[in-house]
Design an enzyme around this catalytic site. Structure first.
Site, PDB file in Angstrom:
ATOM      1  N   GLU A  15      -7.316  -5.301  -8.892  1.00 44.40           N
ATOM      2  CA  GLU A  15      -6.534  -5.921 -10.279  1.00 44.40           C
ATOM      3  C   GLU A  15      -6.686  -5.033 -11.386  1.00 44.40           C
ATOM      4  O   GLU A  15      -5.820  -4.724 -11.970  1.00 44.40           O
ATOM      5  CB  GLU A  15      -6.967  -7.204 -10.527  1.00 44.40           C
ATOM      6  CG  GLU A  15      -6.297  -8.370  -9.737  1.00 44.40           C
ATOM      7  CD  GLU A  15      -6.819  -8.867  -8.438  1.00 44.40           C
ATOM      8  OE1 GLU A  15      -7.919  -7.796  -8.010  1.00 44.40           O
ATOM      9  OE2 GLU A  15      -6.749  -9.722  -7.853  1.00 44.40           O
TER      10      GLU A  15
ATOM     11  N   GLY B  88      -6.725 -11.542  -4.361  1.00 41.74           N
ATOM     12  CA  GLY B  88      -6.472 -12.942  -4.017  1.00 41.74           C
ATOM     13  C   GLY B  88      -6.975 -13.149  -2.619  1.00 41.74           C
ATOM     14  O   GLY B  88      -7.324 -14.155  -2.202  1.00 41.74           O
TER      15      GLY B  88
ATOM     16  N   ALA C  25      -2.343 -11.565  -4.736  1.00 44.62           N
ATOM     17  CA  ALA C  25      -0.872 -11.867  -5.416  1.00 44.62           C
ATOM     18  C   ALA C  25       0.435 -10.955  -4.849  1.00 44.62           C
ATOM     19  O   ALA C  25      -0.121  -9.842  -4.756  1.00 44.62           O
ATOM     20  CB  ALA C  25      -0.902 -11.792  -6.906  1.00 44.62           C
TER      21      ALA C  25
ATOM     22  N   GLU D 291     -10.551 -13.499  -2.951  1.00 41.03           N
ATOM     23  CA  GLU D 291     -10.842 -14.626  -3.443  1.00 41.03           C
ATOM     24  C   GLU D 291     -10.731 -15.954  -2.639  1.00 41.03           C
ATOM     25  O   GLU D 291     -11.588 -16.783  -2.494  1.00 41.03           O
ATOM     26  CB  GLU D 291     -10.023 -14.873  -5.043  1.00 41.03           C
ATOM     27  CG  GLU D 291     -10.418 -13.863  -5.685  1.00 41.03           C
ATOM     28  CD  GLU D 291      -9.723 -13.586  -6.984  1.00 41.03           C
ATOM     29  OE1 GLU D 291      -8.385 -13.848  -6.928  1.00 41.03           O
ATOM     30  OE2 GLU D 291     -10.099 -13.862  -8.324  1.00 41.03           O
TER      31      GLU D 291
HETATM   32  N1  COA Z   1       2.214  -7.465  -3.387  1.00 41.78           N
HETATM   33  C1  COA Z   1       3.481  -7.067  -3.071  1.00 41.78           C
HETATM   34  N2  COA Z   1       3.712  -6.109  -1.955  1.00 41.78           N
HETATM   35  C2  COA Z   1       2.528  -5.337  -1.620  1.00 41.78           C
HETATM   36  C3  COA Z   1       1.390  -5.734  -2.009  1.00 41.78           C
HETATM   37  C4  COA Z   1       1.140  -6.837  -2.991  1.00 41.78           C
HETATM   38  N3  COA Z   1      -0.170  -7.153  -3.399  1.00 41.78           N
HETATM   39  N4  COA Z   1       0.560  -4.845  -1.557  1.00 41.78           N
HETATM   40  C5  COA Z   1       1.065  -4.151  -0.658  1.00 41.78           C
HETATM   41  N5  COA Z   1       2.513  -4.295  -0.967  1.00 41.78           N
HETATM   42  C6  COA Z   1       3.623  -3.723  -0.192  1.00 41.78           C
HETATM   43  C7  COA Z   1       3.743  -2.437  -0.620  1.00 41.78           C
HETATM   44  O1  COA Z   1       4.681  -2.311  -1.857  1.00 41.78           O
HETATM   45  C8  COA Z   1       4.527  -1.985   0.559  1.00 41.78           C
HETATM   46  O2  COA Z   1       5.933  -2.094   0.700  1.00 41.78           O
HETATM   47  P1  COA Z   1       7.080  -1.081   0.804  1.00 41.78           P
HETATM   48  O3  COA Z   1       6.694  -0.600   2.432  1.00 41.78           O
HETATM   49  O4  COA Z   1       8.350  -1.576   0.490  1.00 41.78           O
HETATM   50  O5  COA Z   1       6.574   0.018   0.011  1.00 41.78           O
HETATM   51  C9  COA Z   1       3.917  -2.470   1.884  1.00 41.78           C
HETATM   52  O6  COA Z   1       3.251  -3.782   1.361  1.00 41.78           O
HETATM   53  C10 COA Z   1       2.727  -2.005   2.743  1.00 41.78           C
HETATM   54  O7  COA Z   1       1.984  -1.466   1.464  1.00 41.78           O
HETATM   55  P2  COA Z   1       1.430   0.332   1.377  1.00 41.78           P
HETATM   56  O8  COA Z   1       0.658   0.299  -0.006  1.00 41.78           O
HETATM   57  O9  COA Z   1       2.572   1.013   1.833  1.00 41.78           O
HETATM   58  O10 COA Z   1       0.078   0.444   2.348  1.00 41.78           O
HETATM   59  P3  COA Z   1      -0.952   1.228   2.387  1.00 41.78           P
HETATM   60  O11 COA Z   1      -1.602   1.181   3.863  1.00 41.78           O
HETATM   61  O12 COA Z   1      -0.487   2.708   2.023  1.00 41.78           O
HETATM   62  O13 COA Z   1      -1.965   0.766   1.402  1.00 41.78           O
HETATM   63  C11 COA Z   1      -3.050  -1.161   0.150  1.00 41.78           C
HETATM   64  C12 COA Z   1      -2.520  -0.475   1.486  1.00 41.78           C
HETATM   65  C13 COA Z   1      -3.620  -2.463   0.587  1.00 41.78           C
HETATM   66  C14 COA Z   1      -4.305  -0.066  -0.306  1.00 41.78           C
HETATM   67  C15 COA Z   1      -2.182  -1.004  -0.831  1.00 41.78           C
HETATM   68  O14 COA Z   1      -0.893  -1.770  -0.438  1.00 41.78           O
HETATM   69  C16 COA Z   1      -2.565  -1.640  -2.125  1.00 41.78           C
HETATM   70  O15 COA Z   1      -3.243  -1.304  -2.920  1.00 41.78           O
HETATM   71  N6  COA Z   1      -1.766  -2.792  -2.485  1.00 41.78           N
HETATM   72  C17 COA Z   1      -1.978  -3.642  -3.666  1.00 41.78           C
HETATM   73  C18 COA Z   1      -3.326  -4.668  -3.547  1.00 41.78           C
HETATM   74  C19 COA Z   1      -3.316  -5.182  -4.783  1.00 41.78           C
HETATM   75  O16 COA Z   1      -3.228  -4.718  -6.088  1.00 41.78           O
HETATM   76  N7  COA Z   1      -3.687  -6.593  -4.842  1.00 41.78           N
HETATM   77  C20 COA Z   1      -3.787  -7.488  -6.112  1.00 41.78           C
HETATM   78  C21 COA Z   1      -2.689  -7.922  -6.715  1.00 41.78           C
HETATM   79  S1  COA Z   1      -2.995  -8.624  -8.203  1.00 41.78           S
END
Ligand code: COA
Length: 254
Positions: free
Chosen positions: A130, A107, A63, A110
């Site tokens: 999540e 997601g 998401a 999923e």
């Molecule tokens: N929704 C919106 N934006 C997201 C996102 C999401 N689910 N996951 C990552 N992004 C964005 C980050 O905010 C970042 O934006 P920025 O450059 O403006 O700061 C960009 O994507 C890159 O992500 P970043 O976190 O900087 O990369 P990373 O390599 O350090 O970490 C992850 C990668 C995947 C581990 C980390 O982004 C993460 O944990 N994301 C969340 C995933 C999540 O919780 N999904 C379930 C949502 S309900």
């Protein structure tokens, strides 16, 4: 520029999510474009299989956290739309192959669960983050126990640990792990294998397998999850993600 590229080569359609700067987070726009791609592939007479993949270092991180509704009614509407979307490959007539090129989180994982095959690059990473945001992965919490067994589902869900492609394969989340640079070739070869079979037989087999996933389990997930989005924990979890810090959850009260 569209957030999803759809093309057809011979009898194989491909939908590629192209939102690399947000790690292919499933915004409303991405969901709408993918839904169109699913419908196009399912209705095109010459297409026998669809490949879904992502651009850059993610398949999808789930998401779009910036679009999450945090009031119970808004969250319920959003969850209904996203659970309907995430499970839609199960209802397609034609087989769908998830070619997982990187992160498949929340997601994203999923969506791969709803596909008929999951080919994982050795760079793929699976998980359900999540609970780190104070909410739950509605579809995964219902489907993972059936797909990987209860003990493994508990570990994946209750620790939110990320699994490598090899671990995900050992857990039964993945059909096969392939070298990163061969991912799309392997996906196309698999699509060709399926295309050689009788299409009506494939349709009946797919529908029969997916009967295991019918019923009200996603409705339960939708209702149970909606209130969570309105809790202080969820607000804190989402804020902490945006502020790139660890959340400070409140805990259960009597
Ligand atoms: N929704 C919106 N934006 C997201 C996102 C999401 N689910 N996951 C990552 N992004 C964005 C980050 O905010 C970042 O934006 P920025 O450059 O403006 O700061 C960009 O994507 C890159 O992500 P970043 O976190 O900087 O990369 P990373 O390599 O350090 O970490 C992850 C990668 C995947 C581990 C980390 O982004 C993460 O944990 N994301 C969340 C995933 C999540 O919780 N999904 C379930 C949502 S309900």
């Amino acid at each position: 520029m569209s957030s999803v590229h759809y093309d057809v080569e011979g009898c194989v359609a491909t939908a590629r999510i192209d939102r690399a700067d947000r790690l292919n987070a499933l915004s409303g726009e991405v969901q709408a474009r993918l839904t169109e791609a699913f419908a196009a592939a399912d209705s095109a007479p010459g297409v026998r299989a669809l490949i879904v993949t992502g651009t850059g270092r993610a398949f999808s991180v789930g998401a779009d956290i910036d679009e999450l509704a945090t009031d119970p009614e808004g969250a319920a509407r959003q969850l209904h739309a996203s659970l309907t979307f995430l499970s839609s490959p199960e209802r397609m007539r034609k087989p769908v192959i998830a070619a997982v090129n990187g992160y498949a989180l929340g997601g994203g994982l999923e969506l791969s669960l709803a596909c008929d095959f999951v080919l994982a690059s050795e760079k793929a990473v699976f998980g359900v983050p999540e609970p780190t945001l104070g909410v739950v992965p509605g579809m995964a919490m219902q489907r993972l126990p059936k797909i990987v067994g209860i003990m493994r589902a508990r570990e994946i869900l209750l620790t939110a640990r990320r699994l490598s492609a090899t671990e995900a394969h050992a857990y039964g989340l993945v059909t096969r792990v392939v070298p990163h640079e061969k991912l799309m070739d392997e996906a196309r070869a698999l699509a060709q294998d399926v295309a050689r079979l009788g299409p009506h037989a494939v349709e009946l087999l797919k529908a029969t397998i997916n009967r295991n996933f019918q019923g009200d389990d996603l409705l339960y997930a939708e209702r149970a999850n909606a209130w969570l989005f309105a809790t202080r924990d969820a607000a804190e979890g989402i804020r902490a993600f945006r502020e790139k810090r660890a959340p400070n959850f409140g805990g259960l009260s009597a």
